[in-house]
Design a protein around this motif. Structure first.
Motif, PDB file in Angstrom:
ATOM      1  N   MET A   1      21.500  28.387  39.836  1.00 29.93           N
ATOM      2  CA  MET A   1      22.429  27.384  39.846  1.00 29.93           C
ATOM      3  C   MET A   1      23.747  28.224  39.787  1.00 29.93           C
ATOM      4  N   GLN A   2      24.692  27.722  40.614  1.00 31.86           N
ATOM      5  CA  GLN A   2      26.030  28.470  40.874  1.00 31.86           C
ATOM      6  C   GLN A   2      27.182  27.614  40.068  1.00 31.86           C
ATOM      7  N   THR A   3      27.831  27.749  39.286  1.00 32.52           N
ATOM      8  CA  THR A   3      29.141  27.068  38.641  1.00 32.52           C
ATOM      9  C   THR A   3      30.387  27.699  39.151  1.00 32.52           C
ATOM     10  N   PHE A   4      31.174  26.565  39.548  1.00 33.09           N
ATOM     11  CA  PHE A   4      32.464  27.334  40.351  1.00 33.09           C
ATOM     12  C   PHE A   4      33.416  26.627  39.633  1.00 33.09           C
ATOM     13  N   LEU A   5      34.357  27.639  39.213  1.00 29.00           N
ATOM     14  CA  LEU A   5      35.719  26.920  38.431  1.00 29.00           C
ATOM     15  C   LEU A   5      36.987  27.157  39.428  1.00 29.00           C
ATOM     16  N   GLU A   6      37.697  26.412  39.201  1.00 30.01           N
ATOM     17  CA  GLU A   6      39.177  26.286  39.954  1.00 30.01           C
ATOM     18  C   GLU A   6      40.016  27.634  39.518  1.00 30.01           C
ATOM     19  N   LEU A   7      40.603  28.393  40.397  1.00 30.89           N
ATOM     20  CA  LEU A   7      41.420  29.640  40.307  1.00 30.89           C
ATOM     21  C   LEU A   7      42.024  29.708  39.129  1.00 30.89           C
ATOM     22  N   LYS A   8      43.025  28.662  38.733  1.00 36.01           N
ATOM     23  CA  LYS A   8      43.755  28.748  37.600  1.00 36.01           C
ATOM     24  C   LYS A   8      42.973  28.480  36.231  1.00 36.01           C
ATOM     25  N   GLU A   9      41.698  27.747  36.137  1.00 35.42           N
ATOM     26  CA  GLU A   9      40.908  27.821  34.871  1.00 35.42           C
ATOM     27  C   GLU A   9      40.280  28.944  34.968  1.00 35.42           C
ATOM     28  N   PHE A  10      39.476  29.742  35.937  1.00 37.07           N
ATOM     29  CA  PHE A  10      39.180  31.149  35.930  1.00 37.07           C
ATOM     30  C   PHE A  10      40.050  32.169  35.506  1.00 37.07           C
ATOM     31  N   CYS A  11      41.445  32.008  35.705  1.00 36.17           N
ATOM     32  CA  CYS A  11      42.207  32.868  35.281  1.00 36.17           C
ATOM     33  C   CYS A  11      42.462  33.013  33.664  1.00 36.17           C
ATOM     34  N   LYS A  12      42.614  31.571  33.591  1.00 39.22           N
ATOM     35  CA  LYS A  12      42.884  31.382  31.965  1.00 39.22           C
ATOM     36  C   LYS A  12      41.510  31.944  31.125  1.00 39.22           C
ATOM     37  N   LEU A  13      40.324  31.628  31.661  1.00 35.45           N
ATOM     38  CA  LEU A  13      39.068  32.099  31.156  1.00 35.45           C
ATOM     39  C   LEU A  13      39.168  33.611  31.127  1.00 35.45           C
ATOM     40  N   VAL A  14      39.503  34.301  32.056  1.00 34.32           N
ATOM     41  CA  VAL A  14      39.372  36.055  31.989  1.00 34.32           C
ATOM     42  C   VAL A  14      40.474  36.524  31.583  1.00 34.32           C
ATOM     43  N   HIS A  15      41.602  35.757  31.177  1.00 38.26           N
ATOM     44  CA  HIS A  15      42.850  36.259  30.860  1.00 38.26           C
ATOM     45  C   HIS A  15      43.480  37.248  32.113  1.00 38.26           C
ATOM     46  N   LEU A  16      43.626  37.041  33.014  1.00 37.48           N
ATOM     47  CA  LEU A  16      44.050  37.837  34.022  1.00 37.48           C
ATOM     48  C   LEU A  16      44.870  36.966  35.078  1.00 37.48           C
ATOM     49  N   ASN A  17      46.137  37.487  35.744  1.00 39.53           N
ATOM     50  CA  ASN A  17      46.906  36.559  36.669  1.00 39.53           C
ATOM     51  C   ASN A  17      46.375  36.405  37.825  1.00 39.53           C
ATOM     52  N   GLU A  18      46.807  35.419  38.774  1.00 36.57           N
ATOM     53  CA  GLU A  18      46.159  34.859  39.879  1.00 36.57           C
ATOM     54  C   GLU A  18      46.300  36.279  40.790  1.00 36.57           C
ATOM     55  N   ASP A  19      47.442  36.971  41.016  1.00 35.27           N
ATOM     56  CA  ASP A  19      47.438  38.087  41.933  1.00 35.27           C
ATOM     57  C   ASP A  19      46.301  39.058  41.618  1.00 35.27           C
ATOM     58  N   VAL A  20      46.062  39.373  40.556  1.00 38.34           N
ATOM     59  CA  VAL A  20      44.860  40.083  40.155  1.00 38.34           C
ATOM     60  C   VAL A  20      43.489  39.666  40.871  1.00 38.34           C
ATOM     61  N   VAL A  21      43.464  38.562  40.303  1.00 37.77           N
ATOM     62  CA  VAL A  21      42.173  37.618  40.938  1.00 37.77           C
ATOM     63  C   VAL A  21      41.876  37.490  42.425  1.00 37.77           C
ATOM     64  N   LYS A  22      43.034  37.418  42.969  1.00 34.51           N
ATOM     65  CA  LYS A  22      43.097  37.272  44.529  1.00 34.51           C
ATOM     66  C   LYS A  22      42.724  38.542  45.132  1.00 34.51           C
ATOM     67  N   GLY A  23      43.418  39.495  44.472  1.00 34.08           N
ATOM     68  CA  GLY A  23      42.798  40.919  45.047  1.00 34.08           C
ATOM     69  C   GLY A  23      41.364  41.191  44.924  1.00 34.08           C
ATOM     70  N   MET A  24      40.863  40.780  43.901  1.00 35.47           N
ATOM     71  CA  MET A  24      39.407  40.910  43.697  1.00 35.47           C
ATOM     72  C   MET A  24      38.738  40.114  44.595  1.00 35.47           C
ATOM     73  N   MET A  25      39.215  39.081  44.813  1.00 33.74           N
ATOM     74  CA  MET A  25      38.677  38.063  45.985  1.00 33.74           C
ATOM     75  C   MET A  25      38.627  38.658  47.393  1.00 33.74           C
TER      76      MET A  25
END
Length: 172
Positions: A1-25
């Motif tokens: 079962m996969q759970t998806f979070l919106e980008l902003k929520e995920f960033c808050k959860l992992v304490h990273l900014n959106e640019d770093v997360v987009k780079g990982m994507m």
């Protein structure tokens, strides 16, 4: 079962900014999908991808987290069972103490009742003795009254005769 979070929520959860997360994507380190113009990141895989580790340590980390979770649950259940056992023991001790107290009070009540019965019998005996003593005293009063009256009459007759004799001798 996969759970998806919106980008902003995920960033808050992992304490990273959106640019770093987009780079990982972009590197393929995160699974994501786009729907209605919003980016959703798979939460389970994404949180493990954020933590820097090697490929071997990822599976070890998952296994250790699973084991830690199971160990935590086992410890929690064991603690709860232990506390429950202690509560039951305390309840049993309380019940035993109350039973002993009730037995003590019951014995004390029986003892008090026996003492009351003995005292009641003693009072009856003493009242009977007092009644007999009063009757004896009344009898003695009557007896002495009769004796003194008889003595007075006898002494009075003898004295009046003597007085009469003395008077008759004086006249002669």
């Amino acid at each position: 079962m996969q759970t998806f979070l919106e980008l902003k929520e995920f960033c808050k959860l992992v304490h990273l900014n959106e640019d770093v997360v987009k780079g990982m994507m972009a590197n393929g380190a995160l699974n994501f999908k786009e729907e209605e113009g919003k980016i959703y990141i798979e939460a389970n895989q994404g949180t493990f991808s954020v933590v820097p580790s090697t490929v071997n340590s990822k599976s070890a980390m998952i296994n250790s987290m699973t084991l830690a979770g199971e160990s935590f649950i086992e410890k929690t259940i064991g603690t709860i069972l232990n506390l429950h056992e202690k509560v039951l023991d305390a309840k049993d001790e309380t019940l035993e103490a109350l039973k002993n107290e009730n037995k003590f009070l019951k014995d004390a009540l029986y003892s008090m009742q026996e003492l009351y019965e003995q005292d009641r019998k003693t009072i009856e005996v003493l009242n009977e003795q007092l009644k007999n003593a009063r009757e004896d005293a009344e009898f003695m009063k009557r007896k002495y009254k009769l004796m003194w009256n008889k003595t007075i009459e006898t002494f009075g007759d003898a004295r009046s005769q003597k007085i009469n004799q003395d008077n008759s001798q004086k006249v002669d």
